[in-house]
Enzyme design. Structure first.
Site, short mmCIF file in Angstrom:
data_model
loop_
_atom_site.label_atom_id
_atom_site.label_comp_id
_atom_site.label_asym_id
_atom_site.label_seq_id
_atom_site.Cartn_x
_atom_site.Cartn_y
_atom_site.Cartn_z
N SER A 209 35.90 30.52 29.00
CA SER A 209 36.44 31.80 29.90
C SER A 209 37.42 32.52 29.02
CB SER A 209 37.40 31.11 30.94
OG SER A 209 38.31 30.42 30.80
N HIS A 237 32.07 29.54 35.23
CA HIS A 237 31.99 31.09 34.71
C HIS A 237 30.47 31.15 34.46
CE1 HIS A 237 36.25 31.85 34.74
NE2 HIS A 237 36.22 30.40 34.16
N LYS A 268 35.01 31.16 42.55
CA LYS A 268 34.77 32.66 41.61
C LYS A 268 33.76 33.45 42.15
CE LYS A 268 36.82 29.92 37.81
NZ LYS A 268 38.13 30.32 38.26
N1 PLP Z 1 36.69 24.94 35.13
C1 PLP Z 1 36.73 26.28 34.52
C2 PLP Z 1 36.05 26.16 33.29
C3 PLP Z 1 37.66 26.98 35.24
O1 PLP Z 1 37.71 28.19 34.58
C4 PLP Z 1 38.31 26.77 36.53
C5 PLP Z 1 39.16 27.77 37.11
O2 PLP Z 1 40.13 28.47 36.40
C6 PLP Z 1 38.40 25.63 36.93
C7 PLP Z 1 37.46 24.50 36.39
C8 PLP Z 1 39.05 25.05 38.00
O3 PLP Z 1 38.21 25.74 39.30
P1 PLP Z 1 38.88 25.68 40.79
O4 PLP Z 1 39.73 26.97 40.72
O5 PLP Z 1 37.87 25.72 41.74
O6 PLP Z 1 39.88 24.52 40.75
#
Ligand code: PLP
Length: 422
Positions: A209, A237, A268
């Site tokens: 990200s 993502h 997302k």
């Molecule tokens: N994994 C990644 C790569 C993320 O970017 C995020 C959120 O920012 C998460 C996990 C966590 O996701 P959630 O918002 O559903 O807890």
């Protein structure tokens, strides 16, 4: 909102609703320690403040305190489904039919037909055997490694994996190997070292990200095959928009049958409400229902949230038009910015980091972009490495071509003003 110590003291002065502060030496000592720590964060220039939005999430926002007509380029709302009328209607219907929430974990009395339906739909979307829901993908990542891996096993993790993968791995007792970011030579060396363990699991973000770069999954899967390892990907993502049908990185790179476990988010692209999941082999999902602590000891997903995600998946399974539209918008932004003289990290991903290097430059440019009605965020150390400050732009399928062109024009103006462009 942060309040100064003086404001807190004034608030403590009285009134029925005034906050009560615990008295005693330990409480005073704690308060002093916390205030020092907060001051350090401010002093280091890493304080994260939150802008308050007074409208729905979408390509155009109104900020609390006035600012309307802001074009938003910093949400993970990749497909624009967060405010899609059908997604909202599905949430309202689920709320009315199934109530506000379950007041229970899943295995006591917290499983409704909509939870089972959504799990089945997620598995079908990813072409896997089964799926399990969590309150977030953070929870899915916190729950999987400990439930699956023992001290006899090994996990090999990309050094830039998301914080929730790092924390999930910390919780498990497996042998831990960290390989250099997307470095296949290093991964191979670590896989050789890990041959002595019973089971090897390679864990990577599908798309990263901060850089908008996509894991070399084909090569990872080849190495996994050579060294008899399993592959886990975090698709937060990627789900919904990467690949010809938006199935994710594994579809984009043609390795859907080589990746064993997928964790992803409903917070997302898939409607943006909240929630996460694991999808993969049925015995693994069965085991998670028995052993995964964030699943066993936390409330069920609220029906409205389930309704949003379920409708988002329906829309994506009906047609790939939304995912394709987002890809075209991304291409427009990346090529126009590059032609204007900016360096955009990553490739073909709607996360488009505009690389600036200097932390102050990233911060003043982001502020000046907002003055021109473009909402973007600057990232600097410690979120990204020193000297690699950037403004991260995120493209959504619901940006118009005009929105994108306005963003490029504002970047060009602001870049010239602050010396990022000649
Ligand atoms: N994994 C990644 C790569 C993320 O970017 C995020 C959120 O920012 C998460 C996990 C966590 O996701 P959630 O918002 O559903 O807890």
């Amino acid at each position: 909102m942060w309040r100064s110590a003086a404001a807190v003291r004034a608030l403590r002065g009285g009134g029925a609703g005034a906050p009560r502060a615990a008295s005693g030496a330990a409480a005073a000592q704690l308060r002093q320690r916390l205030e020092n720590e907060l001051e350090d964060i401010r002093g280091a220039g890493t304080w994260k403040s939150e802008r308050v939005i007074a409208s729905r999430q979408g390509p155009h926002l109104r900020l609390a305190g006035g600012g309307g007509g802001i074009i938003n380029f910093c949400a993970n709302n990749y497909l624009g489904l967060s405010s899609h009328p059908e997604v909202i209607r599905a949430a309202v219907e689920a709320l009315e039919k199934f109530g506000a929430g379950l007041s229970s974990v899943r295995f006591i009395c917290g499983t409704q037909s909509i939870h089972k339906d959504l799990e089945e739909k997620i598995a079908r979307f990813h072409q896997r055997e089964d799926a399990i829901l969590y309150a977030s993908c953070f929870d899915a990542n916190a729950g999987i490694f400990e439930a699956l891996l023992t001290p006899e096993d090994a996990v090999l993790s990309d050094e830039l994996n998301h914080a929730s993968i790092i924390d999930g791995i910390r919780l498990c007792k497996a042998n831990k190997y960290r390989y250099k970011h997307m470095d296949m030579q290093d991964l191979e060396a670590k896989l050789q070292e890990a041959q002595k363990h019973r089971l090897r699991l390679v864990a990577t973000d599908g798309a990263f990200s901060m850089d908008g770069d996509i894991a070399p999954l084909r090569e990872i899967c080849q190495l996994a095959q050579k060294y008899d390892a399993l592959v886990f990907i975090d698709e937060c993502h990627a789900t919904g928009f990467l690949g010809p049908n938006g199935r994710g990185t594994d579809e984009l790179l043609g390795v859907m049958d080589k990746v064993t476990i997928i964790n992803s988010t409903l917070g997302k692209a898939l409607g943006g409400a909240a929630g996460g999941y694991t999808t993969g082999p049925k015995p693994l999902i069965d085991l998670l229902r028995q052993r995964s602590r964030p699943y066993l000891f936390s409330n069920s997903l609220p029906p409205a949230v389930v309704g949003c995600a379920s409708k988002a998946l329906d829309l994506l399974m009906e047609s790939n038009a939304i995912a394709q539209s987002m890809a075209a918008k991304t291409q427009r932004f990346r090529s126009k910015m590059t032609a204007a003289g900016f360096t955009i990290s990553g490739k073909d991903h709607p996360i488009c980091p505009v690389m600036l290097g200097d932390a102050r430059l990233a911060s003043v440019m982001a502020e000046d972009m907002l003055n021109r009605g473009i909402y973007v965020i600057g990232f600097s150390y410690p979120v990204v490495p020193k000297g690699k400050a950037r403004i991260r732009v995120q493209i959504s399928a619901v940006h118009s071509d005009e929105d994108i062109d306005r963003c490029v024009d504002a970047f060009t103006e602001v870049g010239r003003k602050h010396g990022a462009l000649r």
